[in-house]
Scaffold this motif. Structure first.
Motif, PDB file in Angstrom:
ATOM      1  N   GLU A 177      37.501  43.142  30.268  1.00 38.02           N
ATOM      2  CA  GLU A 177      37.494  44.221  31.257  1.00 38.02           C
ATOM      3  C   GLU A 177      36.522  43.951  32.394  1.00 38.02           C
ATOM      4  N   ARG A 181      38.031  44.264  36.128  1.00 38.12           N
ATOM      5  CA  ARG A 181      37.484  45.214  37.111  1.00 38.12           C
ATOM      6  C   ARG A 181      37.025  44.471  38.362  1.00 38.12           C
ATOM      7  N   ASP A 184      40.051  43.484  40.443  1.00 40.68           N
ATOM      8  CA  ASP A 184      40.590  44.637  41.165  1.00 40.68           C
ATOM      9  C   ASP A 184      39.724  44.971  42.376  1.00 40.68           C
TER      10      ASP A 184
END
Length: 288
Positions: A177, A181, A184
């Motif tokens: 993650e 993240r 993104d």
């Protein structure tokens, strides 16, 4: 497994005869998997510059691997830096990993050479003007330790890519993650170059934790718990490390990641096991 998944590796220059033996074993065992390139580290403050030069020449002349030379902004003038790049070009090395770099003394803030490059973006632009190098740069999923905030760190990355780099290789991290993240956030400010996750197989948890503290990578409690009590259980430690790395890579692949960069620490066994588990196998095995 998606056949489009590829990887690259990072090694460091050996310091003695035993180190050279391990270095050669690493190259011999991993070259069968046909990594996209093999990057050779430079050392903080350019401290391994001579060794890096010898190691690069060895990879270039004695193996079928494609070498990638690390080059930093530390302790050299612009002319000296470009002389090194010219030398590598003359030796047939076409790929450079351009980094700002760290000072030789751990924890010392970066101070550019009075006549040197101040930032990696400046170095990238100079290399792009010098020759048609393939240029990679670094990125930090959890923010560079010296950055003010996430946005400043991302804009610095964007400058490096806009200066002429074609990809960014990430610092290692321990949870998928974290990278997702970061990816993104990068896309949100218009970064569309390939972002390659750096994977550190955990050979020694305490050593990996030390690396993490120096580069600002967070260590989740669940990871500490996984290795608790395995200090003297090398086989079990290796199995846990491989399982965790494979799980993380599989999650990233499910999210569209197709390229990985493995920090081997000149110890090929875990990287070899992880690649096989991901379906990355020697060319002859694939053909069979």
């Amino acid at each position: 497994m998606n056949k489009a998944v590829t990887f690259s590796i990072e090694i460091f220059p050996p310091r003695d005869a035993a180190g050279w033996n391990q270095f050669d074993q690493t190259l011999t065992r991993l070259k069968k998997l046909q990594p996209r390139f093999c990057s050779v580290t430079y050392g903080a403050g350019g401290s391994a510059r001579r060794g890096s030069d010898i190691a690069l020449a060895h990879v270039q002349r004695q193996t079928s691997l494609t070498p990638a030379a690390h080059l930093t902004c530390v302790a050299l003038s612009r002319n000296e830096t470009l002389d090194i790049a010219r030398h590598w070009w003359a030796e047939g090395i076409r790929h450079i990993v351009a980094l700002r770099g760290d000072m030789a003394e751990a924890g010392t803030p970066f101070h550019p050479h009075p006549a040197g490059y101040k930032y990696a973006a400046e170095l990238v632009a100079a290399l792009r003007d010098l020759a048609d190098f393939e240029i990679s740069v670094g990125c930090y999923p959890e923010i560079h330790p010296e950055s003010h905030d996430r946005l400043a760190d991302l804009f610095n990355l964007k400058q490096k890519l806009n200066a002429g780099a074609i990809r960014a290789i990430s610092q290692f991290f321990f949870e998928p993650e974290v990278f997702l993240r970061f990816r993104d956030a990068a896309a949100a400010i218009g970064i569309h170059h390939p972002l390659v996750p750096g994977i550190l197989p955990i050979l020694d948890f305490n050593k990996a934790a030390g690396f993490a503290r120096r580069c600002g990578a967070s260590i989740p409690k669940w990871l500490i718990d996984r290795f608790d009590g395995l200090e003297n259980e090398s086989d079990a430690r290796g199995q846990v490390a491989a399982s965790l790395a494979v799980s993380m890579c599989e999650r990233l692949i499910a999210e569209g990641v197709q390229n990985f960069h493995f920090y081997t620490l000149n110890r090929p066994t875990l990287t070899l096991a992880i690649c096989h588990a991901l379906g990355i196998q020697p060319a002859l095995e694939r053909a069979a």
